[in-house]
Design an enzyme around this catalytic site. Structure first.
Site, PDB file in Angstrom:
ATOM      1  N   ILE A  96       0.697  -1.198  -0.069  1.00  0.00           N
ATOM      2  CA  ILE A  96      -0.023   0.099  -0.022  1.00  0.00           C
ATOM      3  C   ILE A  96       0.831   1.283  -0.081  1.00  0.00           C
ATOM      4  O   ILE A  96       0.557   2.141  -0.733  1.00  0.00           O
ATOM      5  CB  ILE A  96      -0.903  -0.033   1.277  1.00  0.00           C
ATOM      6  CG1 ILE A  96      -2.014  -1.115   1.043  1.00  0.00           C
ATOM      7  CG2 ILE A  96      -1.781   1.411   1.470  1.00  0.00           C
ATOM      8  CD1 ILE A  96      -2.983  -1.241   2.132  1.00  0.00           C
TER       9      ILE A  96
ATOM     10  N   ARG B 175      12.930   0.164   5.773  1.00  0.00           N
ATOM     11  CA  ARG B 175      13.798  -0.668   6.926  1.00  0.00           C
ATOM     12  C   ARG B 175      14.998  -1.304   6.408  1.00  0.00           C
ATOM     13  O   ARG B 175      16.052  -1.335   6.708  1.00  0.00           O
ATOM     14  CB  ARG B 175      12.916  -1.276   8.083  1.00  0.00           C
ATOM     15  CG  ARG B 175      13.774  -1.589   9.268  1.00  0.00           C
ATOM     16  CD  ARG B 175      12.823  -1.752  10.289  1.00  0.00           C
ATOM     17  NE  ARG B 175      11.893  -2.934   9.829  1.00  0.00           N
ATOM     18  CZ  ARG B 175      12.139  -4.121  10.268  1.00  0.00           C
ATOM     19  NH1 ARG B 175      13.408  -4.566  10.774  1.00  0.00           N
ATOM     20  NH2 ARG B 175      11.430  -5.184   9.881  1.00  0.00           N
TER      21      ARG B 175
ATOM     22  N   TYR C 134      -2.382  -6.234  17.376  1.00  0.00           N
ATOM     23  CA  TYR C 134      -2.767  -5.216  15.914  1.00  0.00           C
ATOM     24  C   TYR C 134      -3.915  -4.610  15.878  1.00  0.00           C
ATOM     25  O   TYR C 134      -3.934  -3.368  15.656  1.00  0.00           O
ATOM     26  CB  TYR C 134      -2.610  -6.372  14.977  1.00  0.00           C
ATOM     27  CG  TYR C 134      -2.652  -5.795  13.501  1.00  0.00           C
ATOM     28  CD1 TYR C 134      -1.762  -5.285  12.885  1.00  0.00           C
ATOM     29  CD2 TYR C 134      -3.938  -5.694  12.784  1.00  0.00           C
ATOM     30  CE1 TYR C 134      -1.741  -4.376  11.626  1.00  0.00           C
ATOM     31  CE2 TYR C 134      -3.929  -5.117  11.530  1.00  0.00           C
ATOM     32  CZ  TYR C 134      -2.982  -4.551  10.840  1.00  0.00           C
ATOM     33  OH  TYR C 134      -2.929  -3.978   9.635  1.00  0.00           O
TER      34      TYR C 134
END
Length: 250
Positions: A30, A50, A156
Site C-alpha cells: 500500500i 527499513r 494489531y
C-alpha cells in the site's frame, strides 16, 4: 447567516502539486502504491524503508520508525532534499499474530511500537514543519479489523484502533493552522501481508465483505490521494474505509 470563508494561506492557494510528501513504509504494498500515486500528481515524494532497496524514482530514506534518532535523521534528509514535509502518510506497520494468552511481551510491544507509537513519533516531527506553513495533510493508515475485531490480532487491532483516537485528537490540536488529520481503513488488500492470512480466515473475511473480493493497493492509494488534496480541505478527523464494506457501520 452564511459564513464567509477565510483567506487561503499562500501555501494552500498554490494547490497540492509539488508538495513535499513522506510515506512511511513506502517501499512496497500500500505504501508504494500511495507514493507512486502522489508522485504522479507532481508531488516530491520520499519513502522510508527499513530493509532492502528503495523503489526507483522516489527518494528513499532508510529508517526504522521505532527509533527516534533514525526518524529525526529521516525528516532532516527529506527537508534537505524536498523541503519540510507537508504531507505525511503514516503507513509502516507489522503483524505478530497469536491468541492473547500465547502472546509474549515482545510480540505485543513490537506491534504497538511500530503500528501506533511510531505514528505518534512521525506525526510529531511532521507537525512541527506544517505549523509554520499553516498547511498540512496527515493520513494514518489503519485497518477495517480495528472496528470488527480479529481473533489472534489483539495487539494489531489495539494499535490500529488507537490511530482513530490519535487522528481525532490531532485534528483538534492542528486544525486552526489549516492542517487536516484523517484515517484510511483498508480491508482485505492484495499485498504481501494478505498472503500470511490462513485460507479459512480469508474465506471468513470475504464472507464479511459485501463486494466479495479483495481490494488493490491502488484503490487505497486513490483514497489517500483524495484526502491529501485540496478537494478534501474541509475533511478532518474522518475515517474513510476502503474495505469493500468490511466493517461498515462501525
Amino acid at each position: 447567516m452564511t459564513a464567509t470563508p477565510g483567506p487561503a494561506s499562500p501555501a494552500a492557494s498554490s494547490g497540492p502539486s509539488g508538495r513535499s510528501v513522506l510515506v512511511t513504509g513506502g517501499n512496497r504494498g500500500i505504501g508504494l502504491a500511495v507514493a507512486r500515486s502522489l508522485a504522479a500528481r507532481g508531488d516530491r515524494v520520499a519513502v522510508t524503508y527499513r530493509t532492502g532497496e528503495p523503489p526507483e524514482g522516489l527518494l528513499g530514506v532508510q529508517c526504522d520508525v521505532t527509533d527516534e534518532a533514525q526518524v529525526e535523521r529521516a525528516f532532516k534528509e527529506v527537508a534537505a532534499a524536498h523541503g519540510d514535509v507537508e504531507v505525511l502518510v503514516a503507513n509502516a506497520g507489522i503483524t505478530r499474530d497469536g491468541l492473547l494468552l500465547a502472546l509474549g511481551d515482545d510480540a505485543i510491544d513490537t506491534v504497538l511500537d511500530t503500528n501506533l507509537r511510531s505514528v505518534i513519533r512521525v506525526a510529531k516531527h511532521a507537525a512541527r514543519g506544517m505549523l509554520g506553513g499553516r498547511w498540512g495533510r496527515l493520513v494514518l493508515i489503519s485497518s477495517a479489523v480495528a472496528f470488527t475485531g480479529s481473533p489472534g490480532q489483539t495487539n494489531y487491532t489495539a494499535a490500529k484502533s488507537g490511530l482513530v483516537g490519535l487522528a481525532r485528537s490531532l485534528a483538534w490540536e492542528l486544525g486552526s493552522r489549516g492542517i487536516t488529520v484523517n484515517v484510511v481503513a483498508p480491508g482485505l488488500v492484495e499485498t504481501d501481508m494478505l498472503r500470511d492470512v490462513r485460507p479459512a480466515r480469508m474465506d471468513q473475511y470475504l464472507a464479511m465483505t459485501p463486494l466479495g473480493r479483495a481490494g488493490s493497493a491502488d484503490e487505497v492509494a486513490a483514497a489517500v490521494r483524495f484526502l491529501t488534496g485540496e478537494e478534501a480541505s474541509y475533511i478532518t478527523g474522518a475515517v474513510l474505509p476502503v474495505s469493500g464494506g468490511l466493517g461498515m457501520g462501525h
